[in-house]
Design a protein around this motif. Structure first.
Motif, short mmCIF file in Angstrom:
data_model
loop_
_atom_site.label_atom_id
_atom_site.label_comp_id
_atom_site.label_asym_id
_atom_site.label_seq_id
_atom_site.Cartn_x
_atom_site.Cartn_y
_atom_site.Cartn_z
N LEU A 202 -13.37 20.21 -0.23
CA LEU A 202 -12.60 19.01 -0.59
C LEU A 202 -11.30 19.05 0.20
CD1 LEU A 202 -12.08 16.49 -2.34
CD2 LEU A 202 -11.11 18.03 -4.07
N GLN A 203 -11.10 18.03 1.03
CA GLN A 203 -9.87 17.91 1.79
C GLN A 203 -9.00 16.84 1.15
OE1 GLN A 203 -10.29 15.66 5.26
NE2 GLN A 203 -8.10 15.32 5.21
N ILE A 204 -7.75 17.19 0.86
CA ILE A 204 -6.79 16.26 0.28
C ILE A 204 -5.63 16.16 1.26
CG2 ILE A 204 -5.24 15.82 -1.68
CD1 ILE A 204 -7.16 17.71 -3.30
N GLU A 205 -5.33 14.95 1.73
CA GLU A 205 -4.33 14.84 2.78
C GLU A 205 -3.59 13.51 2.74
OE1 GLU A 205 -3.90 15.59 7.60
OE2 GLU A 205 -5.88 15.57 6.67
N ALA A 206 -2.30 13.58 3.04
CA ALA A 206 -1.49 12.38 3.27
C ALA A 206 -1.37 12.24 4.78
CB ALA A 206 -0.11 12.54 2.64
N VAL A 207 -1.81 11.11 5.32
CA VAL A 207 -1.82 10.87 6.76
C VAL A 207 -0.73 9.87 7.12
CG1 VAL A 207 -3.19 10.06 8.72
CG2 VAL A 207 -4.31 11.29 6.83
N LYS A 208 0.12 10.26 8.05
CA LYS A 208 1.16 9.34 8.51
C LYS A 208 0.57 8.42 9.57
CE LYS A 208 5.28 12.11 7.57
NZ LYS A 208 6.50 12.73 8.17
N ASN A 209 0.57 7.15 9.28
CA ASN A 209 0.06 6.13 10.20
C ASN A 209 0.74 4.82 9.80
OD1 ASN A 209 -1.40 4.50 11.94
ND2 ASN A 209 -3.36 5.46 11.46
N LYS A 210 2.04 4.78 9.98
CA LYS A 210 2.84 3.68 9.48
C LYS A 210 2.38 2.34 10.02
CE LYS A 210 7.56 2.73 8.14
NZ LYS A 210 8.96 3.20 8.14
N GLY A 211 2.25 1.37 9.13
CA GLY A 211 1.86 0.04 9.53
C GLY A 211 0.38 -0.25 9.38
N ALA B 189 -9.76 6.74 -0.05
CA ALA B 189 -8.44 6.60 0.58
C ALA B 189 -7.64 5.46 -0.05
CB ALA B 189 -8.58 6.35 2.08
N ALA B 190 -6.33 5.63 -0.03
CA ALA B 190 -5.41 4.60 -0.54
C ALA B 190 -4.27 4.45 0.45
CB ALA B 190 -4.87 5.00 -1.90
N VAL B 191 -4.00 3.21 0.87
CA VAL B 191 -2.93 2.94 1.83
C VAL B 191 -1.58 3.12 1.15
CG1 VAL B 191 -1.87 1.15 3.27
CG2 VAL B 191 -4.35 1.40 3.21
N THR B 192 -0.62 3.73 1.87
CA THR B 192 0.73 3.99 1.35
C THR B 192 1.76 3.39 2.30
OG1 THR B 192 1.02 6.08 2.54
CG2 THR B 192 -0.11 6.18 0.39
N ASP B 193 3.04 3.56 1.97
CA ASP B 193 4.11 3.05 2.82
C ASP B 193 4.16 3.75 4.17
OD1 ASP B 193 4.84 1.30 0.84
OD2 ASP B 193 6.46 2.54 0.07
N ILE B 194 3.71 4.99 4.22
CA ILE B 194 3.80 5.75 5.47
C ILE B 194 2.45 5.92 6.17
CG2 ILE B 194 5.83 7.03 4.69
CD1 ILE B 194 3.90 9.46 4.30
N GLY B 195 1.37 5.42 5.57
CA GLY B 195 0.05 5.60 6.15
C GLY B 195 -1.01 5.45 5.09
N TYR B 196 -1.71 6.56 4.80
CA TYR B 196 -2.69 6.52 3.72
C TYR B 196 -2.95 7.93 3.19
CZ TYR B 196 -5.85 7.65 7.60
OH TYR B 196 -6.43 8.23 8.70
N ASN B 197 -3.34 7.99 1.94
CA ASN B 197 -3.74 9.24 1.31
C ASN B 197 -5.25 9.26 1.20
OD1 ASN B 197 -1.06 9.87 1.03
ND2 ASN B 197 -0.94 9.37 -1.14
N GLU B 198 -5.83 10.44 1.37
CA GLU B 198 -7.27 10.52 1.33
C GLU B 198 -7.76 11.81 0.68
OE1 GLU B 198 -8.79 10.52 5.30
OE2 GLU B 198 -7.98 12.49 5.77
#
Length: 203
Positions: A115-124, A171-180
């Motif tokens: 299980l990989q849990i990660e916050a990915v920075k991909n603004k916009g 995955a869920a989109v966030t202010d800085i990218g998305y969490n997955e």
């Protein structure tokens, strides 16, 4: 068990998702690539797993950031609180073959599922951008958006040795990218891990 297989698959899957959308991105995956952050790791043979609650003694041996949430479930929160996830307590061992920049990779006791849990920075990046990217990159995958606006991608991928494994992304989109959260397992264990995947929460 082929713990490495699932790990490699995970890294590949993450890389592919991390570069989606053609927008300026800041990939947080440790691997480089031109796609969004879905990881592909190599899979291994699964074996029956225990869903017993984690005791207080076991709690002290859990990876940093991982704590018991309730019976049968653990909670991970990244140091900067960018991402939090609740998941089955069978994923109680840190998998150090891949280290997300913001997040954690966990495996079950025998390394047969990860299980990989990660916050990915991909603004916009937008929800539609990510959905379109997944559909284009994984044309045979099942991709949809849930009522609570989370993106689901269920696909079959090949590990480094050519073995097919399942890769389920939430995955869920966030202010800085998305969490997955990405779950990797053998196709023969699909009925079991469908339930495990559905119970993963992500914020």
């Amino acid at each position: 068990m082929k713990k490495t297989v699932i790990l490699i698959l995970t890294a590949a899957f993450i890389i592919s998702v991390a570069g989606c959308g053609g927008k300026e991105k800041e990939e947080e995956a440790s691997v480089t690539g031109s796609s969004p952050a879905i990881i592909h790791r190599e899979s291994s043979v699964s074996s029956p797993e225990s869903s017993t609650a984690v005791s207080s003694k076991q709690e002290s041996r859990l990876p940093d950031g991982v704590h018991e949430e309730k019976e049968g479930f653990l909670r991970y929160t990244s140091p900067g609180k960018e991402i939090t996830s609740v998941f089955s307590s069978e994923f109680n061992t840190e998998n150090t073959e891949y280290r997300p920049a913001i997040g954690i990779m966990l495996s079950d006791d025998d390394g047969s599922a990860t299980l990989q849990i990660e916050a990915v920075k991909n603004k916009g990046i937008s929800r539609n951008d990510l959905v379109d990217y997944l559909k284009e990159t994984y044309p045979d995958a099942e991709v949809y958006v849930t009522d609570n606006k989370q993106i689901i991608c269920k696909s079959k991928i090949k590990d480094g040795s050519g073995t097919e494994v399942m890769a389920y992304l939430k995955a869920a989109v966030t202010d800085i990218g998305y969490n997955e959260a990405v779950l990797f397992f053998k196709e023969s264990d699909k009925s079991k891990y469908e339930t495990v995947f559905n119970r993963i929460t992500l914020s």
